[in-house]
Design an enzyme around this catalytic site. Sequence first.
Site, PDB file in Angstrom:
ATOM      1  N   GLU A 153       0.947  -0.998  -0.187  1.00  0.00           N
ATOM      2  CA  GLU A 153       0.008   0.107   0.023  1.00  0.00           C
ATOM      3  C   GLU A 153       0.874   1.047   0.415  1.00  0.00           C
ATOM      4  OE1 GLU A 153      -2.653  -0.329   3.675  1.00  0.00           O
ATOM      5  OE2 GLU A 153      -4.312  -1.031   1.589  1.00  0.00           O
ATOM      6  N   GLU A 305      -6.561  -8.439   0.463  1.00  0.00           N
ATOM      7  CA  GLU A 305      -6.876  -8.084   1.556  1.00  0.00           C
ATOM      8  C   GLU A 305      -8.030  -7.730   1.628  1.00  0.00           C
ATOM      9  OE1 GLU A 305      -4.330  -4.589   3.747  1.00  0.00           O
ATOM     10  OE2 GLU A 305      -2.421  -5.932   3.512  1.00  0.00           O
TER      11      GLU A 305
HETATM   12  C1  GAL Z   1      -3.962  -2.501   5.718  1.00  0.00           C
HETATM   13  C2  GAL Z   1      -2.314  -3.239   5.429  1.00  0.00           C
HETATM   14  C3  GAL Z   1      -2.663  -4.566   5.990  1.00  0.00           C
HETATM   15  C4  GAL Z   1      -3.236  -3.950   7.730  1.00  0.00           C
HETATM   16  C5  GAL Z   1      -4.454  -3.625   7.456  1.00  0.00           C
HETATM   17  C6  GAL Z   1      -5.580  -3.370   8.851  1.00  0.00           C
HETATM   18  O1  GAL Z   1      -4.544  -1.468   5.505  1.00  0.00           O
HETATM   19  O2  GAL Z   1      -2.442  -2.907   4.823  1.00  0.00           O
HETATM   20  O3  GAL Z   1      -0.879  -4.481   6.707  1.00  0.00           O
HETATM   21  O4  GAL Z   1      -3.201  -3.331   7.875  1.00  0.00           O
HETATM   22  O5  GAL Z   1      -5.325  -2.898   6.459  1.00  0.00           O
HETATM   23  O6  GAL Z   1      -7.026  -2.764   8.030  1.00  0.00           O
END
Ligand code: GAL
Length: 657
Positions: A153, A305
Amino acid sequence: MPSLDDSTRGRILFGGDYNPEQWPEEIWLEDVRLMKQAGVNSVTLGVFSWATLEPRPGAREFGWLDRLMDLMHANGIGVVLATPTASPPPWMGSRHPETLPRDEQGQTVWWGSRQQFCPSSPTYRAYAAAITEDLAARYAGHPALTMWHINNEYCTHCWCDGTARHFRSWLRTKHGTLDALNEAWGTAFWSQRYDAWEEIIPPRRAQYMRNPAHVLDFKRFTSDALMECYTAERDIVSRHSPHIPVTTNFMPLWSGQDAWRWAEREDVVSVDIYPDPKDPHGGQYNAMIGDMTRSQARGPWVLMEQAAGPVNWRGVNHPKPRGLNRLWSLQAVARGADAVCYFQWRQSRQGAEKFHSGMLSHAGEAGRTFQETSRVGAEIARLGAQVTGTRITADIAVLHDWNSWWADQQDGRLSTHLDYADVVRAWHRALWESGRTTDFAHPEHDLTRYRLVVVPHLYLLTDTAIDGLLSYVRGGGTLVCGFLTGVADEDDRVRAGGMDARLRELLGIGTVHEWWPLDAGGTVECEGFLGTLWSEEFEPAGGEVVAAYKGGELDGLPAVVRNGRAWYVSTLPEPDALRALLSRIADDAGTRPVLTGLPDGVEAVRRGELLFLLNHGRAAVTVQVPGSRPELLTGGQVSGSLTLERHGVAVLGEAVS
Ligand code: GAL
Ligand code: ZN
């Protein structure tokens, strides 16, 4: 060039970020046992492992990762291996303070969290390249490796002196001469003329409003500076393993990166999606990000994710009610994802994310989250080969451009209530609720394959984009533009008459006399509907007035104008009205909903030969489906109609006669 197919090999990737360095090694075996139980076939390793891999400058600790790579491989789990460069160890900032970002006020952004690196710092880049080189050399040939995941990110911004030097060289390349820069930025205003390149700094905290063209170029520069960091690491890993695809995970509809440009530099496009479980339109948000990512990928994409339960960064963090994790996971597949992954595998017990869910929550394997996630894994496995690599076709495109978003957010704008992303979302929602599948496109893309192109709101449009829109409509396409579109050119210079003249001619409207933004929550009455957020004062010039403003200052002036196949909507109609308007225009343009007669809240998407039906509602519904078809999740047969439970999903094969 490698592609996502090289990672999936006929399976939908299912799994998530795995941070085993947070756990003693005996837990790893338990992890593997539970991963297999949950249908996990992919883990992302190493995202935040820099301090573990390189505990002090130049040291290398690969033993633990060797053991993990082998363990994963022995258990049939592929590894998406991350370069750890999103979170430099404390030693870096402590020994090399110039690697730490400075904010707009010149304050240092310290270590102790993550992402504290200046993208322009040669020292940071050198350390990042070195660890990437060694990681790639060591694991390029490892049989567990399925994909490279660069950084995480990318989102840092920096206003330091090193960044200033880097910004200047970027500006020299873009503008060539200082005169050209002064002209592009309009520095005759407020005595801002630059006499030497060295005088140019990043747009730091200033006494009053900053020059919008300067800020706009800085946003472009920052996206490019981060992209240089990305491409440097990408080139290293690709040199070692040309057959392994490379990605970096985007934040959804995030303003910091011009994802159209980035996506061109990735083998695989991936994104992190965290709709709010409490948001009644969370399903639409998920659909929109899926559509956008699929369009950037020009095919299947990776959901890198999502959360199995709550996140921990909203004001109030709600868990996912029963069925929602499954619904949104299968929805991503319906909209083109070939990978459904989570942050993270095992919920942390320490650190800032100990209340962020994992696939395996604090409740353990008997917990609802793990049980539901395992069901998703099993179903995803069932869909596997019938889905991966298949395409979605859409005959509607929503135009979106980061440059316009950046220009839109500037100091000195007409309304701070205007939120670009919200407007895009409102238009996508109207089309989504009307049951039509949409792509996203950049305004300079070739649009000829679409029957309908909608521009929710692109304040900035380049000459090339305007040429494209003109020839698109001339060639038979239907175009709908929302308010405050085509106002500024590439340098954020307002075009004479308040909108590009050729665009006004296309839309059949005259000079824009004034823009009339509405107060927060305010509405403006139009014939047949209420407008929100915005209104405009102009007269028609050749166009037909489809709806006029009623009452108030704009009484009788056009709100919606049509000139043949080109439409202009000078306000943001309330959701039902926007849906009705766009449905009518879309029908006229010859586009059709995927299925008609669906109950409210039921989404239908066609992917390849398959028809996905998704119930976003909390009550069971009955859906009529033509013909007799196999249902892939249950292995049953559906004839005439089927019942979708609360948040239920069905995946139907082709009708058999
Ligand atoms: C994303 C990030 C992850 C984790 C996640 C939590 O932005 O890539 O490492 O922090 O959020 O929602
Ligand atoms: Zn910097």
